[in-house]
Design a protein around this motif. Structure first.
Motif, PDB file in Angstrom:
ATOM      1  N   TRP A   1       0.885  -1.173   0.000  1.00 12.23           N
ATOM      2  CA  TRP A   1       0.000   0.000   0.000  1.00 12.23           C
ATOM      3  C   TRP A   1       0.916   1.214   0.000  1.00 12.23           C
ATOM      4  O   TRP A   1       1.889   1.263   0.753  1.00 12.23           O
ATOM      5  CB  TRP A   1      -0.887   0.023   1.246  1.00 12.23           C
ATOM      6  CG  TRP A   1      -1.918   1.120   1.202  1.00 12.23           C
ATOM      7  CD1 TRP A   1      -3.208   0.989   0.794  1.00 12.23           C
ATOM      8  CD2 TRP A   1      -1.749   2.498   1.568  1.00 12.23           C
ATOM      9  NE1 TRP A   1      -3.853   2.203   0.873  1.00 12.23           N
ATOM     10  CE2 TRP A   1      -2.975   3.146   1.339  1.00 12.23           C
ATOM     11  CE3 TRP A   1      -0.682   3.261   2.048  1.00 12.23           C
ATOM     12  CZ2 TRP A   1      -3.187   4.502   1.579  1.00 12.23           C
ATOM     13  CZ3 TRP A   1      -0.874   4.612   2.283  1.00 12.23           C
ATOM     14  CH2 TRP A   1      -2.110   5.221   2.062  1.00 12.23           C
ATOM     15  N   SER A   2       0.603   2.187  -0.851  1.00  7.65           N
ATOM     16  CA  SER A   2       1.417   3.404  -0.877  1.00  7.65           C
ATOM     17  C   SER A   2       0.553   4.558  -1.331  1.00  7.65           C
ATOM     18  O   SER A   2      -0.323   4.393  -2.170  1.00  7.65           O
ATOM     19  CB  SER A   2       2.594   3.210  -1.839  1.00  7.65           C
ATOM     20  OG  SER A   2       3.467   4.313  -1.799  1.00  7.65           O
ATOM     21  N   CYS A   3       0.782   5.711  -0.751  1.00  4.31           N
ATOM     22  CA  CYS A   3       0.048   6.909  -1.169  1.00  4.31           C
ATOM     23  C   CYS A   3       1.050   7.926  -1.692  1.00  4.31           C
ATOM     24  O   CYS A   3       0.929   8.445  -2.801  1.00  4.31           O
ATOM     25  CB  CYS A   3      -0.737   7.434   0.029  1.00  4.31           C
ATOM     26  SG  CYS A   3      -1.508   8.998  -0.273  1.00  4.31           S
TER      27      CYS A   3
ATOM     28  N   GLU B   1       5.943   2.321  -2.631  1.00  7.46           N
ATOM     29  CA  GLU B   1       5.905   1.846  -4.025  1.00  7.46           C
ATOM     30  C   GLU B   1       7.325   1.767  -4.597  1.00  7.46           C
ATOM     31  O   GLU B   1       7.691   0.803  -5.272  1.00  7.46           O
ATOM     32  CB  GLU B   1       5.049   2.795  -4.870  1.00  7.46           C
ATOM     33  CG  GLU B   1       4.894   2.323  -6.295  1.00  7.46           C
ATOM     34  CD  GLU B   1       3.959   3.213  -7.097  1.00  7.46           C
ATOM     35  OE1 GLU B   1       3.812   4.405  -6.765  1.00  7.46           O
ATOM     36  OE2 GLU B   1       3.381   2.685  -8.048  1.00  7.46           O
TER      37      GLU B   1
ATOM     38  N   HIS C   1      -0.203  -3.070  -6.089  1.00  5.82           N
ATOM     39  CA  HIS C   1      -0.830  -2.313  -5.001  1.00  5.82           C
ATOM     40  C   HIS C   1      -1.908  -3.225  -4.419  1.00  5.82           C
ATOM     41  O   HIS C   1      -2.580  -3.945  -5.174  1.00  5.82           O
ATOM     42  CB  HIS C   1      -1.451  -1.025  -5.543  1.00  5.82           C
ATOM     43  CG  HIS C   1      -1.851  -0.071  -4.460  1.00  5.82           C
ATOM     44  ND1 HIS C   1      -2.934  -0.307  -3.639  1.00  5.82           N
ATOM     45  CD2 HIS C   1      -1.320   1.110  -4.055  1.00  5.82           C
ATOM     46  CE1 HIS C   1      -3.041   0.697  -2.770  1.00  5.82           C
ATOM     47  NE2 HIS C   1      -2.077   1.560  -2.998  1.00  5.82           N
TER      48      HIS C   1
ATOM     49  N   SER D   1       3.998  -1.608   3.783  1.00  9.76           N
ATOM     50  CA  SER D   1       2.995  -0.642   4.247  1.00  9.76           C
ATOM     51  C   SER D   1       3.675   0.486   5.007  1.00  9.76           C
ATOM     52  O   SER D   1       4.651   0.253   5.720  1.00  9.76           O
ATOM     53  CB  SER D   1       2.009  -1.333   5.195  1.00  9.76           C
ATOM     54  OG  SER D   1       1.145  -0.388   5.788  1.00  9.76           O
TER      55      SER D   1
ATOM     56  N   GLU E   1      -1.180   0.215   7.466  1.00  7.27           N
ATOM     57  CA  GLU E   1      -2.321   0.908   6.841  1.00  7.27           C
ATOM     58  C   GLU E   1      -3.606   0.101   7.100  1.00  7.27           C
ATOM     59  O   GLU E   1      -3.635  -1.113   6.896  1.00  7.27           O
ATOM     60  CB  GLU E   1      -2.025   1.077   5.338  1.00  7.27           C
ATOM     61  CG  GLU E   1      -2.927   2.060   4.641  1.00  7.27           C
ATOM     62  CD  GLU E   1      -4.269   1.482   4.267  1.00  7.27           C
ATOM     63  OE1 GLU E   1      -5.252   2.226   4.308  1.00  7.27           O
ATOM     64  OE2 GLU E   1      -4.343   0.277   3.922  1.00  7.27           O
TER      65      GLU E   1
END
Ligand code: FMN
Length: 143
Positions: free
Chosen positions: A9-11, A16, A37, A56, A65
């Protein structure tokens, strides 16, 4: 050929970036690599793999996350016989806490049957040494 899945998970992109470096390491070692993802991943991505990595960021101090990664991993709780002793690497980023959450996460994944062979927690963006280390972790997954 060994099958490796790297699910993250990456924002903001830090996780990422690490996931893609790890994938490069595993490919260099000759593995077939599936990097996704968590929003695009299914449980079969874990079940079909010989070895897996999960990534995460830390959120809420001691947790991974919670909206997507946590529910995804919780599904694995009931599949511990299918993932028994499957090699697993955990990688994380954090902003300000030290990596206490990593110990919690490792214990959780071990209780789901995984054999946690490596982990890395990075403060925000990785240093050059950490980039090299994460590539090594990718190679370990492929061995
Ligand atoms: C909603 C949110 C909550 C966060 N909570 C924490 C926290 O409790 N402790 C911490 O050390 N870092 C926290 N962070 C920082 C992230 O772990 C850090 O910025 C990470 O590098 C983000 O990864 P990404 O770039 O792959 O999205 C938080 C970030 C966000 C967006």
């Amino acid at each position: 050929m060994k099958k490796v899945s790297i699910i993250y998970w990456s924002c903001g992109g830090n996780i990422e970036f690490l996931a893609n470096i790890m994938a490069d390491g595993a490919r260099e070692q000759g593995a077939e690599v599936n990097v996704k993802h968590v929003a695009d991943a299914t449980i079969n991505d874990v079940l079909d793999a010989d070895a897996v990595a999960f990534g995460s960021p830390a959120v809420d101090s001691t947790k991974i996350e919670q909206e997507e990664m946590k529910p995804f991993l919780e599904q694995l709780k009931n599949l511990s016989d299918k993932n028994k002793n499957k090699d697993c690497i955990l990688f994380a980023t954090y902003g300000w806490i030290e990596n206490t959450f990593m110990e919690i996460w490792k214990n959780e994944m071990t209780s789901y049957g995984f054999n946690v062979i490596g982990d890395l927690a990075v403060k925000e963006s990785p240093t050059k040494n950490q980039v090299e280390f994460v590539k090594e972790l990718g190679k370990q997954l492929a061995k």
